[in-house]
Design a protein around this motif. Structure first.
Motif, PDB file in Angstrom:
ATOM      1  N   MET A   1      33.021  30.296  -6.846  1.00  0.00           N
ATOM      2  CA  MET A   1      31.788  31.022  -7.070  1.00  0.00           C
ATOM      3  C   MET A   1      30.641  30.196  -6.485  1.00  0.00           C
ATOM      4  O   MET A   1      30.573  28.990  -6.692  1.00  0.00           O
ATOM      5  N   THR A   2      29.758  30.858  -5.770  1.00  0.00           N
ATOM      6  CA  THR A   2      28.655  30.143  -5.140  1.00  0.00           C
ATOM      7  C   THR A   2      27.639  29.700  -6.179  1.00  0.00           C
ATOM      8  O   THR A   2      27.602  30.196  -7.312  1.00  0.00           O
ATOM      9  N   TYR A   3      26.812  28.759  -5.772  1.00  0.00           N
ATOM     10  CA  TYR A   3      25.778  28.217  -6.654  1.00  0.00           C
ATOM     11  C   TYR A   3      24.808  29.314  -7.075  1.00  0.00           C
ATOM     12  O   TYR A   3      24.426  29.402  -8.241  1.00  0.00           O
ATOM     13  N   LYS A   4      24.426  30.147  -6.139  1.00  0.00           N
ATOM     14  CA  LYS A   4      23.462  31.219  -6.429  1.00  0.00           C
ATOM     15  C   LYS A   4      24.051  32.229  -7.417  1.00  0.00           C
ATOM     16  O   LYS A   4      23.367  32.689  -8.329  1.00  0.00           O
ATOM     17  N   ALA A   5      25.321  32.562  -7.260  1.00  0.00           N
ATOM     18  CA  ALA A   5      25.969  33.505  -8.174  1.00  0.00           C
ATOM     19  C   ALA A   5      26.101  32.899  -9.572  1.00  0.00           C
ATOM     20  O   ALA A   5      25.889  33.590 -10.576  1.00  0.00           O
ATOM     21  N   ARG A   6      26.439  31.603  -9.650  1.00  0.00           N
ATOM     22  CA  ARG A   6      26.525  30.944 -10.961  1.00  0.00           C
ATOM     23  C   ARG A   6      25.162  30.886 -11.637  1.00  0.00           C
ATOM     24  O   ARG A   6      25.048  31.034 -12.853  1.00  0.00           O
ATOM     25  N   LYS A   7      24.118  30.667 -10.853  1.00  0.00           N
ATOM     26  CA  LYS A   7      22.769  30.616 -11.413  1.00  0.00           C
ATOM     27  C   LYS A   7      22.369  31.981 -11.976  1.00  0.00           C
ATOM     28  O   LYS A   7      21.799  32.076 -13.067  1.00  0.00           O
ATOM     29  N   ARG A   8      22.690  33.035 -11.243  1.00  0.00           N
ATOM     30  CA  ARG A   8      22.391  34.391 -11.733  1.00  0.00           C
ATOM     31  C   ARG A   8      23.217  34.733 -12.966  1.00  0.00           C
ATOM     32  O   ARG A   8      22.718  35.343 -13.917  1.00  0.00           O
ATOM     33  N   LEU A   9      24.488  34.338 -12.978  1.00  0.00           N
ATOM     34  CA  LEU A   9      25.342  34.579 -14.128  1.00  0.00           C
ATOM     35  C   LEU A   9      24.846  33.818 -15.353  1.00  0.00           C
ATOM     36  O   LEU A   9      24.833  34.346 -16.462  1.00  0.00           O
ATOM     37  N   ALA A  10      24.402  32.581 -15.158  1.00  0.00           N
ATOM     38  CA  ALA A  10      23.864  31.792 -16.269  1.00  0.00           C
ATOM     39  C   ALA A  10      22.610  32.445 -16.836  1.00  0.00           C
ATOM     40  O   ALA A  10      22.433  32.522 -18.065  1.00  0.00           O
ATOM     41  N   LEU A  11      21.753  32.939 -15.985  1.00  0.00           N
ATOM     42  CA  LEU A  11      20.543  33.623 -16.443  1.00  0.00           C
ATOM     43  C   LEU A  11      20.899  34.898 -17.202  1.00  0.00           C
ATOM     44  O   LEU A  11      20.320  35.182 -18.260  1.00  0.00           O
ATOM     45  N   PHE A  12      21.874  35.646 -16.700  1.00  0.00           N
ATOM     46  CA  PHE A  12      22.315  36.862 -17.381  1.00  0.00           C
ATOM     47  C   PHE A  12      22.887  36.545 -18.755  1.00  0.00           C
ATOM     48  O   PHE A  12      22.584  37.227 -19.735  1.00  0.00           O
ATOM     49  N   VAL A  13      23.693  35.490 -18.838  1.00  0.00           N
ATOM     50  CA  VAL A  13      24.286  35.106 -20.125  1.00  0.00           C
ATOM     51  C   VAL A  13      23.193  34.722 -21.115  1.00  0.00           C
ATOM     52  O   VAL A  13      23.234  35.113 -22.286  1.00  0.00           O
ATOM     53  N   LEU A  14      22.197  33.977 -20.674  1.00  0.00           N
ATOM     54  CA  LEU A  14      21.140  33.542 -21.572  1.00  0.00           C
ATOM     55  C   LEU A  14      20.212  34.671 -21.994  1.00  0.00           C
ATOM     56  O   LEU A  14      19.760  34.715 -23.137  1.00  0.00           O
ATOM     57  N   VAL A  15      19.921  35.597 -21.089  1.00  0.00           N
ATOM     58  CA  VAL A  15      18.953  36.658 -21.386  1.00  0.00           C
ATOM     59  C   VAL A  15      19.598  37.854 -22.084  1.00  0.00           C
ATOM     60  O   VAL A  15      19.002  38.458 -22.969  1.00  0.00           O
ATOM     61  N   VAL A  16      20.825  38.186 -21.734  1.00  0.00           N
ATOM     62  CA  VAL A  16      21.473  39.372 -22.293  1.00  0.00           C
ATOM     63  C   VAL A  16      22.600  38.990 -23.259  1.00  0.00           C
ATOM     64  O   VAL A  16      22.656  39.488 -24.386  1.00  0.00           O
ATOM     65  N   GLY A  17      23.479  38.124 -22.822  1.00  0.00           N
ATOM     66  CA  GLY A  17      24.665  37.813 -23.614  1.00  0.00           C
ATOM     67  C   GLY A  17      24.383  37.064 -24.896  1.00  0.00           C
ATOM     68  O   GLY A  17      24.948  37.374 -25.949  1.00  0.00           O
ATOM     69  N   LEU A  18      23.502  36.075 -24.841  1.00  0.00           N
ATOM     70  CA  LEU A  18      23.230  35.268 -26.031  1.00  0.00           C
ATOM     71  C   LEU A  18      22.557  36.069 -27.143  1.00  0.00           C
ATOM     72  O   LEU A  18      22.957  35.934 -28.306  1.00  0.00           O
ATOM     73  N   PRO A  19      21.567  36.906 -26.870  1.00  0.00           N
ATOM     74  CA  PRO A  19      21.018  37.734 -27.958  1.00  0.00           C
ATOM     75  C   PRO A  19      22.056  38.673 -28.586  1.00  0.00           C
ATOM     76  O   PRO A  19      22.062  38.863 -29.809  1.00  0.00           O
ATOM     77  N   ILE A  20      22.947  39.226 -27.778  1.00  0.00           N
ATOM     78  CA  ILE A  20      24.006  40.074 -28.325  1.00  0.00           C
ATOM     79  C   ILE A  20      24.928  39.248 -29.204  1.00  0.00           C
ATOM     80  O   ILE A  20      25.310  39.669 -30.304  1.00  0.00           O
ATOM     81  N   TYR A  21      25.270  38.042 -28.757  1.00  0.00           N
ATOM     82  CA  TYR A  21      26.123  37.156 -29.545  1.00  0.00           C
ATOM     83  C   TYR A  21      25.447  36.775 -30.862  1.00  0.00           C
ATOM     84  O   TYR A  21      26.102  36.703 -31.901  1.00  0.00           O
ATOM     85  N   ILE A  22      24.148  36.533 -30.845  1.00  0.00           N
ATOM     86  CA  ILE A  22      23.414  36.189 -32.068  1.00  0.00           C
ATOM     87  C   ILE A  22      23.461  37.343 -33.058  1.00  0.00           C
ATOM     88  O   ILE A  22      23.660  37.127 -34.268  1.00  0.00           O
TER      89      ILE A  22
END
Length: 76
Positions: A1-22
């Motif tokens: 996975m490229t650096y740019k794709a990992r950065k976008r995935l990390a942002l998605f996890v923090l903005v969308v995934g983490l609130p759902i997990y909470i």
């Protein structure tokens, strides 16, 4: 996975995934505290501990190295 794709995935996890997990974790804990049967304090503590840090270990590979400069970028 490229650096740019990992950065976008990390942002998605923090903005969308983490609130759902909470929300899911809070629902689990509120379900444990209602009703006639109350779990022992040690059990509640272990569940809080598991829910608190349990999300980070499977996603460690996503966040690893995100704060570093892009290794794919030319340094000219």
């Amino acid at each position: 996975m490229t650096y740019k794709a990992r950065k976008r995935l990390a942002l998605f996890v923090l903005v969308v995934g983490l609130p759902i997990y909470i929300i899911v974790a809070a629902t689990i804990m509120s379900g444990m505290m209602t009703g006639n049967i109350r779990f022992p304090l040690a059990v509640e503590f272990m569940v809080y501990l598991a829910l608190g840090i349990g999300w980070a270990f499977p996603l460690k590979w996503v966040f690893k190295g995100i704060g570093q400069p892009d290794p794919d970028q030319n340094s000219s």
